[in-house]
Write a protein that holds these residues in place. Structure first.
Motif, mmCIF file in Angstrom:
data_model
loop_
_atom_site.group_PDB
_atom_site.id
_atom_site.type_symbol
_atom_site.label_atom_id
_atom_site.label_comp_id
_atom_site.label_asym_id
_atom_site.label_seq_id
_atom_site.Cartn_x
_atom_site.Cartn_y
_atom_site.Cartn_z
ATOM 1 N N THR A 146 62.854 60.344 3.248
ATOM 2 C CA THR A 146 62.207 61.716 4.071
ATOM 3 C C THR A 146 63.229 61.857 5.660
ATOM 4 O O THR A 146 63.658 62.941 5.944
ATOM 5 N N ARG A 147 62.760 60.814 6.331
ATOM 6 C CA ARG A 147 63.370 60.174 7.344
ATOM 7 C C ARG A 147 65.026 60.126 7.104
ATOM 8 O O ARG A 147 64.796 61.609 7.942
ATOM 9 N N LYS A 148 65.714 59.692 6.108
ATOM 10 C CA LYS A 148 67.069 60.093 6.242
ATOM 11 C C LYS A 148 67.447 61.263 6.211
ATOM 12 O O LYS A 148 68.837 62.372 6.265
ATOM 13 N N ILE A 149 66.740 62.448 4.840
ATOM 14 C CA ILE A 149 67.224 63.520 4.537
ATOM 15 C C ILE A 149 67.034 64.602 5.645
ATOM 16 O O ILE A 149 67.815 65.376 6.074
ATOM 17 N N ASN A 150 65.201 64.497 6.120
ATOM 18 C CA ASN A 150 65.282 65.680 7.052
ATOM 19 C C ASN A 150 66.483 65.521 8.867
ATOM 20 O O ASN A 150 65.944 66.923 9.302
ATOM 21 N N ILE A 204 66.259 59.666 -8.336
ATOM 22 C CA ILE A 204 64.806 60.562 -7.523
ATOM 23 C C ILE A 204 65.561 61.744 -6.907
ATOM 24 O O ILE A 204 66.199 61.922 -6.359
ATOM 25 N N PHE A 205 64.352 62.490 -6.997
ATOM 26 C CA PHE A 205 65.030 64.071 -7.041
ATOM 27 C C PHE A 205 64.004 64.974 -6.469
ATOM 28 O O PHE A 205 62.808 64.449 -6.043
ATOM 29 N N TYR A 206 64.760 65.043 -4.952
ATOM 30 C CA TYR A 206 63.782 66.043 -3.369
ATOM 31 C C TYR A 206 64.271 67.022 -3.432
ATOM 32 O O TYR A 206 65.366 67.293 -3.450
ATOM 33 N N THR A 207 63.063 67.156 -3.417
ATOM 34 C CA THR A 207 63.591 69.032 -2.493
ATOM 35 C C THR A 207 62.732 70.000 -1.590
ATOM 36 O O THR A 207 61.524 69.207 -1.124
ATOM 37 N N THR A 208 63.085 70.462 -0.921
ATOM 38 C CA THR A 208 62.127 71.539 0.113
ATOM 39 C C THR A 208 61.398 72.562 -0.399
ATOM 40 O O THR A 208 60.304 73.103 0.563
ATOM 41 N N GLY A 209 61.774 72.812 -1.230
ATOM 42 C CA GLY A 209 60.845 73.388 -2.017
ATOM 43 C C GLY A 209 59.881 73.341 -2.271
ATOM 44 O O GLY A 209 59.440 72.367 -2.721
ATOM 45 N N GLY A 223 66.816 65.089 -17.025
ATOM 46 C CA GLY A 223 65.880 63.104 -17.293
ATOM 47 C C GLY A 223 65.487 62.721 -15.853
ATOM 48 O O GLY A 223 65.262 61.085 -16.143
ATOM 49 N N ILE A 224 65.563 62.817 -15.245
ATOM 50 C CA ILE A 224 64.948 62.275 -13.189
ATOM 51 C C ILE A 224 62.854 62.276 -13.726
ATOM 52 O O ILE A 224 62.610 63.299 -13.877
ATOM 53 N N PRO A 225 62.623 60.989 -14.008
ATOM 54 C CA PRO A 225 61.588 60.857 -13.807
ATOM 55 C C PRO A 225 61.147 61.133 -12.597
ATOM 56 O O PRO A 225 59.596 61.188 -12.457
ATOM 57 N N ILE A 226 60.739 61.426 -11.126
ATOM 58 C CA ILE A 226 60.494 61.568 -10.150
ATOM 59 C C ILE A 226 60.977 62.471 -9.297
ATOM 60 O O ILE A 226 62.640 62.462 -8.886
ATOM 61 N N LEU A 227 59.978 63.750 -8.897
ATOM 62 C CA LEU A 227 60.056 64.525 -8.045
ATOM 63 C C LEU A 227 59.456 65.392 -7.086
ATOM 64 O O LEU A 227 58.209 64.686 -7.424
ATOM 65 N N ILE A 228 60.491 64.904 -5.760
ATOM 66 C CA ILE A 228 59.204 64.923 -3.946
ATOM 67 C C ILE A 228 59.229 66.156 -3.521
ATOM 68 O O ILE A 228 60.847 66.325 -3.455
ATOM 69 N N SER A 229 58.515 66.210 -2.796
ATOM 70 C CA SER A 229 58.919 67.851 -2.303
ATOM 71 C C SER A 229 58.005 67.651 -0.801
ATOM 72 O O SER A 229 57.381 66.602 -0.875
ATOM 73 N N ARG A 230 58.462 67.809 0.323
ATOM 74 C CA ARG A 230 58.031 68.000 1.531
ATOM 75 C C ARG A 230 57.133 69.092 1.981
ATOM 76 O O ARG A 230 55.849 69.681 2.428
ATOM 77 N N SER A 231 57.250 70.393 0.214
ATOM 78 C CA SER A 231 56.156 71.606 0.112
ATOM 79 C C SER A 231 54.706 71.546 -1.067
ATOM 80 O O SER A 231 54.898 69.918 -0.916
#
Length: 293
Positions: A146-150, A204-209, A223-231
């Protein structure tokens, strides 16, 4: 793969334009706004859809869109991708005819800042996917990601009005794509993974949405087992994640996050007390309820 192998290019003059106006005190200002242009996609000579996009990576967007709509199968062999900037078209050619005509007969509109569409049966392929039960997420990775992406240079920080998606591995962001719609951004990553034969194992998949049904379905199909969002979440997104065995984490900002599915994959090895709160400079839009949760 190196960290940020693909990353946003906020200095690309094709992606933003300077516009003049006035501020709340009536003073003249100049600000950058994101460009938005049409892109018409053809599959083997047949027109499929016209998308609104910022215009970067049209080849990956086209392939990812077709894969996530189940119009292309992983075993289909792509023999050419032709992009014409002047005509604003991209043509994907395969070595055999596909069954996309049937997909066009049944379509479902999905939620999104820019309208998304899922062709065919929403649950087609979704129910067949088996996500890696051995996958894990360390909280130390989550805090680092989260730090690197943001804080990475991005169109969002330069102009706003855009979504981002990031393919990650452990604590490393690998592919960072942005677009006016989150479904475009995830399609670009799906296309890049397919064209470059990148495995979803350990990713790992990250989305802002928002974590909607569409985001969950596409992540599972990839086929990605982990999904993260800041929303935040939608109820159907949570239900589908639980059905598929997907780890679903939202409201990930600074040291805070909420997991509503697949929490058994999370390893709490990070020291939350040592993680600084998110600086307002990097804060994206969110509801008051999400900010105070």
């Amino acid at each position: 793969m190196q960290e940020f192998t693909v990353r946003p290019q906020p200095d690309d003059p094709r992606l933003t334009r300077a516009v003049t106006g006035i501020d709340h005190e009536g003073r003249p200002i100049e600000t950058a706004v994101v460009m938005e242009r049409p892109l018409t996609l053809f599959l083997n000579g047949r027109e499929i859809v016209t998308m609104m996009t910022i215009g970067d990576h049209p080849d990956y967007l086209a392939v990812g869109y077709l894969l996530n709509q189940n119009m292309l199968r992983p075993e289909d062999r792509i023999v050419g991708i032709d992009y014409d900037d002047e005509l604003e078209t991209v043509v994907v050619r395969t070595d055999r005819e596909t069954d996309f005509e049937d997909k066009l007969k049944k379509k479902t509109l999905t939620s999104g800042c820019a309208q998304g569409t899922v062709f065919g049966d929403l649950m087609e392929k979704f129910e067949e996917v088996r996500l890696d039960p051995r996958a894990m997420l360390r909280t130390s990775w989550l805090y680092a990601l989260t730090r690197k992406i943001n804080t990475a240079p991005s169109l969002y920080l330069a102009a706003g009005a855009i979504h981002g998606c990031v393919l990650c591995e452990e604590d490393r962001p690998l592919l960072y794509m942005e677009d006016v719609g989150r479904h475009n951004a995830i399609d670009k990553i799906a296309g890049y993974m397919h064209v470059n034969s990148i495995s979803p194992v350990g990713k790992i998949f990250y989305t802002t949405g928002r974590l909607t049904s569409e985001m969950v379905i596409k992540t599972v199909q990839m086929g990605i087992p982990i999904l993260i969002s800041r929303s935040g979440f939608t109820a159907w997104g949570v239900d589908l994640a639980r059905q598929a065995g997907l780890t679903l984490i939202g409201r990930a900002k600074g040291k805070r996050f909420v997991a509503l599915a697949g929490g058994e994959r999370i390893i709490f090895d990070g020291d939350a007390k040592s993680v600084e709160d998110e600086h307002p400079k990097f804060a994206r839009k969110a509801t008051l309820a999400e900010d105070t949760a």
